[in-house]
Write a protein that holds these residues in place. Sequence first.
Motif, mmCIF file in Angstrom:
data_model
loop_
_atom_site.group_PDB
_atom_site.id
_atom_site.type_symbol
_atom_site.label_atom_id
_atom_site.label_comp_id
_atom_site.label_asym_id
_atom_site.label_seq_id
_atom_site.Cartn_x
_atom_site.Cartn_y
_atom_site.Cartn_z
ATOM 1 N N THR A 94 31.502 75.514 33.083
ATOM 2 C CA THR A 94 30.920 76.853 33.208
ATOM 3 C C THR A 94 30.035 76.936 34.452
ATOM 4 O O THR A 94 29.150 76.100 34.645
ATOM 5 C CB THR A 94 30.080 77.191 31.958
ATOM 6 O OG1 THR A 94 30.907 77.087 30.801
ATOM 7 C CG2 THR A 94 29.504 78.589 32.060
ATOM 8 N N GLY A 131 27.509 88.498 36.796
ATOM 9 C CA GLY A 131 28.314 87.616 35.967
ATOM 10 C C GLY A 131 28.924 86.443 36.702
ATOM 11 O O GLY A 131 29.919 85.869 36.264
ATOM 12 N N ALA A 144 22.378 85.258 30.818
ATOM 13 C CA ALA A 144 23.701 85.573 31.352
ATOM 14 C C ALA A 144 24.084 86.959 30.839
ATOM 15 O O ALA A 144 23.460 87.495 29.911
ATOM 16 C CB ALA A 144 24.730 84.534 30.909
ATOM 17 N N THR A 145 25.118 87.540 31.424
ATOM 18 C CA THR A 145 25.590 88.833 30.941
ATOM 19 C C THR A 145 26.394 88.637 29.659
ATOM 20 O O THR A 145 26.945 87.557 29.411
ATOM 21 C CB THR A 145 26.491 89.515 31.983
ATOM 22 O OG1 THR A 145 27.669 88.721 32.168
ATOM 23 C CG2 THR A 145 25.769 89.677 33.308
ATOM 24 N N PHE A 166 25.323 81.619 34.892
ATOM 25 C CA PHE A 166 24.118 81.747 34.066
ATOM 26 C C PHE A 166 22.992 80.995 34.758
ATOM 27 O O PHE A 166 23.230 80.059 35.527
ATOM 28 C CB PHE A 166 24.371 81.199 32.655
ATOM 29 C CG PHE A 166 24.514 79.696 32.588
ATOM 30 C CD1 PHE A 166 23.457 78.907 32.165
ATOM 31 C CD2 PHE A 166 25.702 79.075 32.952
ATOM 32 C CE1 PHE A 166 23.574 77.529 32.094
ATOM 33 C CE2 PHE A 166 25.833 77.695 32.884
ATOM 34 C CZ PHE A 166 24.766 76.918 32.459
ATOM 35 N N GLU A 186 21.899 94.241 28.678
ATOM 36 C CA GLU A 186 22.553 93.929 29.947
ATOM 37 C C GLU A 186 22.575 92.422 30.181
ATOM 38 O O GLU A 186 23.435 91.903 30.895
ATOM 39 C CB GLU A 186 21.830 94.626 31.094
ATOM 40 C CG GLU A 186 21.871 96.136 31.052
ATOM 41 C CD GLU A 186 20.985 96.751 32.117
ATOM 42 O OE1 GLU A 186 21.350 96.656 33.294
ATOM 43 O OE2 GLU A 186 19.928 97.318 31.754
ATOM 44 N N LEU A 187 21.593 91.737 29.601
ATOM 45 C CA LEU A 187 21.521 90.278 29.659
ATOM 46 C C LEU A 187 21.299 89.732 28.253
ATOM 47 O O LEU A 187 20.745 90.422 27.384
ATOM 48 C CB LEU A 187 20.376 89.807 30.573
ATOM 49 C CG LEU A 187 20.506 90.061 32.075
ATOM 50 C CD1 LEU A 187 19.235 89.618 32.785
ATOM 51 C CD2 LEU A 187 21.720 89.345 32.665
ATOM 52 N N GLN A 228 29.335 89.779 28.987
ATOM 53 C CA GLN A 228 30.708 89.481 29.365
ATOM 54 C C GLN A 228 30.876 88.013 29.735
ATOM 55 O O GLN A 228 31.884 87.378 29.393
ATOM 56 C CB GLN A 228 31.129 90.382 30.540
ATOM 57 C CG GLN A 228 31.151 91.873 30.239
ATOM 58 C CD GLN A 228 29.767 92.519 30.350
ATOM 59 O OE1 GLN A 228 28.774 91.842 30.660
ATOM 60 N NE2 GLN A 228 29.711 93.821 30.090
ATOM 61 N N PHE A 229 29.876 87.474 30.432
ATOM 62 C CA PHE A 229 29.917 86.066 30.815
ATOM 63 C C PHE A 229 29.886 85.170 29.579
ATOM 64 O O PHE A 229 30.647 84.201 29.466
ATOM 65 C CB PHE A 229 28.742 85.737 31.737
ATOM 66 C CG PHE A 229 28.741 84.341 32.281
ATOM 67 C CD1 PHE A 229 29.355 84.054 33.484
ATOM 68 C CD2 PHE A 229 28.118 83.304 31.594
ATOM 69 C CE1 PHE A 229 29.362 82.768 33.994
ATOM 70 C CE2 PHE A 229 28.123 82.013 32.089
ATOM 71 C CZ PHE A 229 28.755 81.744 33.298
ATOM 72 N N TYR A 284 23.306 89.037 37.382
ATOM 73 C CA TYR A 284 23.640 90.385 36.908
ATOM 74 C C TYR A 284 25.143 90.653 37.061
ATOM 75 O O TYR A 284 25.732 91.382 36.251
ATOM 76 C CB TYR A 284 22.881 91.455 37.691
ATOM 77 C CG TYR A 284 21.378 91.337 37.669
ATOM 78 C CD1 TYR A 284 20.704 90.712 36.625
ATOM 79 C CD2 TYR A 284 20.623 91.868 38.709
ATOM 80 C CE1 TYR A 284 19.320 90.613 36.631
ATOM 81 C CE2 TYR A 284 19.245 91.779 38.721
ATOM 82 C CZ TYR A 284 18.591 91.144 37.685
ATOM 83 O OH TYR A 284 17.226 91.056 37.701
#
Length: 298
Positions: free
Chosen positions: A190, A235, A169-170, A238, A254-255, A172-173, A233
Amino acid sequence: MLNSKQCDAFLAVAEIGSFDLAAERLCITASAVTLRVQSLEKTLGHLLILRERPCRVTQAGQSLLHYLQHSRLLEHNLIQELTGQSASSHFYRLNIAINDDSLTTWLLSTIQETLILDKIVLHLKVDDQTQTHHLLETGVVNACISTEVTAMKGCLAEPLGTMTYRMVATPQFVHLWFPNGINRENLKITPAVIYNNKDQIHTDIILKHYGLTPETYPHHYIPSAAAFAEAIYLGLGFGMLPDYQIGSRLETAELIEILPQFRTDIRLYWHHWKQQSVALEKLTTTLLQQAHLKMNQA
């Protein structure tokens, strides 16, 4: 002697799964296709086609299908051997079943040179890697990439290599949905990204280790490998991505690999008939020599 027109009608229905579409292929009426199949069934004393949507072959139909496929393959090989090409084209056509992840990532770049030099065109059928083998069994394709280890009668199953999948996942996520780690309760709320309802990699992990079925948590179904990766990518959720699509995104942050203990290796096999056309033999050689190298290029 088997009636060739009846066999052609049966073969068309078996491969396409529809009497109407078989009629279009053969340029006759659907009723004519039905009559020819019925006559063949009466001659052989067995039901060959289950009239469902789509149509399916019976066990007796499967035996006939294998015989007709081999007959067609032998004829095709003879024409190629004597003329160097098929009767109607300068190109060799191969029907291949493949999983979307392989198609999106490593396949075409692996076989590019062979397709160009040997004038091969592909008609691809895309399905989950656990399902592609059935398309070979039913005669829809000449060969397939599958997770199935065991080859059916008359075929070979040769290892291609391994695709490694990671739950990612990102950042931010993860910060938004898993600020205090991953547990059963926050997984219930989620969003996940799943390829389709045949894709068992993600769902089996969540079920086995957290006791949750897909009905108990929000999820996207995105049946396109490229769009699937893009959703992660962006977000939107996941999910399990192969290393080839992850690339360097873990190193650049990034991930994030959120459940490294559930990393999954999927071993792929190339299923093909023992008696192959010249074109399929060349494609097989290229895949067996180079596929595992491409899969490991993350």
